[in-house]
Design a protein around this motif. Structure first.
Motif, PDB file in Angstrom:
ATOM      1  N   UNK A  53      64.366 -42.660  42.537  1.00 14.36           N
ATOM      2  CA  UNK A  53      64.340 -43.420  41.288  1.00 14.36           C
ATOM      3  C   UNK A  53      63.638 -44.768  41.499  1.00 14.36           C
ATOM      4  N   UNK A  54      63.067 -45.282  40.421  1.00 13.07           N
ATOM      5  CA  UNK A  54      62.384 -46.561  40.462  1.00 13.07           C
ATOM      6  C   UNK A  54      62.860 -47.437  39.313  1.00 13.07           C
ATOM      7  N   UNK A  55      62.565 -48.724  39.414  1.00 17.63           N
ATOM      8  CA  UNK A  55      62.922 -49.672  38.364  1.00 17.63           C
ATOM      9  C   UNK A  55      62.317 -49.233  37.030  1.00 17.63           C
ATOM     10  N   UNK A  56      63.101 -49.345  35.959  1.00 20.31           N
ATOM     11  CA  UNK A  56      62.724 -48.990  34.586  1.00 20.31           C
ATOM     12  C   UNK A  56      62.769 -47.489  34.312  1.00 20.31           C
ATOM     13  N   UNK A  57      63.165 -46.677  35.298  1.00 16.58           N
ATOM     14  CA  UNK A  57      63.360 -45.251  35.026  1.00 16.58           C
ATOM     15  C   UNK A  57      64.501 -45.075  34.034  1.00 16.58           C
ATOM     16  N   UNK A  58      64.333 -44.108  33.128  1.00 13.37           N
ATOM     17  CA  UNK A  58      65.383 -43.755  32.169  1.00 13.37           C
ATOM     18  C   UNK A  58      65.956 -42.409  32.579  1.00 13.37           C
ATOM     19  N   UNK A  59      67.259 -42.364  32.822  1.00 12.26           N
ATOM     20  CA  UNK A  59      67.945 -41.141  33.238  1.00 12.26           C
ATOM     21  C   UNK A  59      68.840 -40.655  32.107  1.00 12.26           C
ATOM     22  N   UNK A  60      68.924 -39.355  31.959  1.00 10.53           N
ATOM     23  CA  UNK A  60      69.890 -38.792  31.007  1.00 10.53           C
ATOM     24  C   UNK A  60      70.551 -37.587  31.641  1.00 10.53           C
ATOM     25  N   UNK A  61      71.856 -37.510  31.495  1.00  7.79           N
ATOM     26  CA  UNK A  61      72.641 -36.403  32.038  1.00  7.79           C
ATOM     27  C   UNK A  61      73.407 -35.756  30.896  1.00  7.79           C
ATOM     28  N   UNK A  62      73.267 -34.457  30.760  1.00 11.56           N
ATOM     29  CA  UNK A  62      73.898 -33.761  29.647  1.00 11.56           C
ATOM     30  C   UNK A  62      75.402 -34.000  29.637  1.00 11.56           C
ATOM     31  N   UNK A  63      75.879 -34.487  28.512  1.00 12.88           N
ATOM     32  CA  UNK A  63      77.304 -34.755  28.367  1.00 12.88           C
ATOM     33  C   UNK A  63      77.701 -36.178  28.728  1.00 12.88           C
ATOM     34  N   UNK A  80      75.157 -38.952  28.342  1.00  8.83           N
ATOM     35  CA  UNK A  80      74.303 -39.922  27.670  1.00  8.83           C
ATOM     36  C   UNK A  80      73.143 -40.393  28.533  1.00  8.83           C
ATOM     37  N   UNK A  81      72.606 -41.542  28.176  1.00  8.62           N
ATOM     38  CA  UNK A  81      71.385 -42.054  28.786  1.00  8.62           C
ATOM     39  C   UNK A  81      71.639 -43.387  29.465  1.00  8.62           C
ATOM     40  N   UNK A  82      70.983 -43.599  30.601  1.00  8.26           N
ATOM     41  CA  UNK A  82      71.074 -44.888  31.291  1.00  8.26           C
ATOM     42  C   UNK A  82      69.700 -45.276  31.829  1.00  8.26           C
ATOM     43  N   UNK A  83      69.544 -46.557  32.134  1.00  9.31           N
ATOM     44  CA  UNK A  83      68.240 -47.088  32.541  1.00  9.31           C
ATOM     45  C   UNK A  83      68.403 -48.020  33.728  1.00  9.31           C
ATOM     46  N   UNK A  84      67.516 -47.888  34.727  1.00 11.38           N
ATOM     47  CA  UNK A  84      67.512 -48.794  35.871  1.00 11.38           C
ATOM     48  C   UNK A  84      66.791 -50.077  35.456  1.00 11.38           C
ATOM     49  N   UNK A 143      70.988 -53.313  38.434  1.00 10.89           N
ATOM     50  CA  UNK A 143      71.456 -53.529  37.064  1.00 10.89           C
ATOM     51  C   UNK A 143      71.154 -52.244  36.297  1.00 10.89           C
ATOM     52  N   UNK A 144      72.207 -51.627  35.748  1.00 11.93           N
ATOM     53  CA  UNK A 144      72.070 -50.390  34.990  1.00 11.93           C
ATOM     54  C   UNK A 144      72.367 -50.679  33.525  1.00 11.93           C
ATOM     55  N   UNK A 145      71.529 -50.136  32.644  1.00  8.14           N
ATOM     56  CA  UNK A 145      71.775 -50.227  31.210  1.00  8.14           C
ATOM     57  C   UNK A 145      72.296 -48.909  30.692  1.00  8.14           C
ATOM     58  N   UNK A 146      73.395 -48.952  29.924  1.00 13.41           N
ATOM     59  CA  UNK A 146      73.953 -47.739  29.304  1.00 13.41           C
ATOM     60  C   UNK A 146      73.668 -47.790  27.816  1.00 13.41           C
TER      61      UNK A 146
END
Length: 258
Positions: free
Chosen positions: A222-232, A234-238, A253-256
């Motif tokens: 993973x890298x900075x500003x990557x957006x991750x989503x996991x089924x069930x 939601x979405x989070x961002x580095x 720092x993670x954004x939910x």
């Protein structure tokens, strides 16, 4: 131009080639070209590619100023883009709201079942019981003629002006975490308070996306500003990678997404 690839992941090379091909056509023919709907990561790549050309410009529009997915108009510097150049239609979904409920997943699944690629559609908008979606104007007649049901629900599509789009703005709630590494399974496990094994299983099962693409490799970095989503989940961002702690953990720092 060869050096541009070193800034991106190998799985993004095909998209870079696609944008380069379009840009060369614009440069040679001196006329604008329009892409499909792009996610934010693809737009970043497009801006990077176009930035190396002195006489080529790019502008993005997805139907409203708040759109997540947007089309790119790549054009020579003499040209002045207009909203109509983006060829975007907006449909409002009419359905019996008293007897049923729609969802993003149901709507997207039905649209994809029409045999049309995902890139033809922009954002799916929701406010209460109201649902809308953007799509390529050239596909408007086909989609409106084919889509009569979503699941078992009878629906009717009403084409409306772009100015009548529902407003949907993302809000992120930030939190600092630590993780053993930037591997996808490690970041996911730390952010969602899951065991490393549980996070790994989700990844290999195809339940996790990075920058809107399914990734099945737990070793993915993973890298900075990557957006991750996991089924069930939601979405989070580095948001930001701070560095390592005294115990050699990586502080993030993670954004939910709220």
């Amino acid at each position: 131009m060869e050096g541009i690839y070193q800034h991106f992941r190998k799985e993004e090379y095909a998209f870079i080639d696609q944008i380069l091909d379009i840009t060369v056509q614009v440069e040679n023919e001196y006329t604008p070209r329009l892409t499909d709907f792009l996610d934010p990561r693809q737009r970043f790549i497009t801006e990077t590619v176009i930035g190396s050309y002195e006489t080529i410009r790019v502008e993005f529009f997805g139907g409203s100023e708040h759109s997540e997915r947007k089309r790119a108009l790549i054009y020579p510097d003499y040209y002045e883009p207009q909203e109509a150049d983006f060829k975007i239609a907006l449909f409002h979904i009419r359905y019996p709201v008293k007897f049923t409920a729609l969802s993003h997943q149901k709507i997207l699944g039905t649209l994809m079942s029409l045999g049309v690629k995902r890139e033809v559609f922009g954002d799916i908008l929701n406010e209460g019981e109201e649902w809308q979606f953007f799509l390529d104007e050239e596909m408007a007649d086909y989609v409106s003629g084919q889509l009569e049901k979503i699941g078992k629900v009878n629906v009717m599509l009403e084409k409306i002006p772009l100015d009548d789009a529902l407003i949907s703005v993302e809000e992120w709630e930030e939190q600092m975490i630590t993780t053993a590494s930037l591997r996808l399974d490690a970041v996911l496990g730390s952010a969602l308070n899951l065991s490393r094994q549980k996070a790994k299983q989700m990844v290999v099962s195809g339940l996790v996306k990075v920058n809107w693409k399914t990734i099945e490799n737990p070793d993915f970095e993973c890298e900075e500003q990557d957006v991750l989503s996991a089924r069930g989940y939601g979405r989070l961002k580095l948001m930001l990678i701070h560095g390592r702690t005294k115990k050699n953990k990586i502080r993030l720092d993670i954004g939910f997404l709220k």
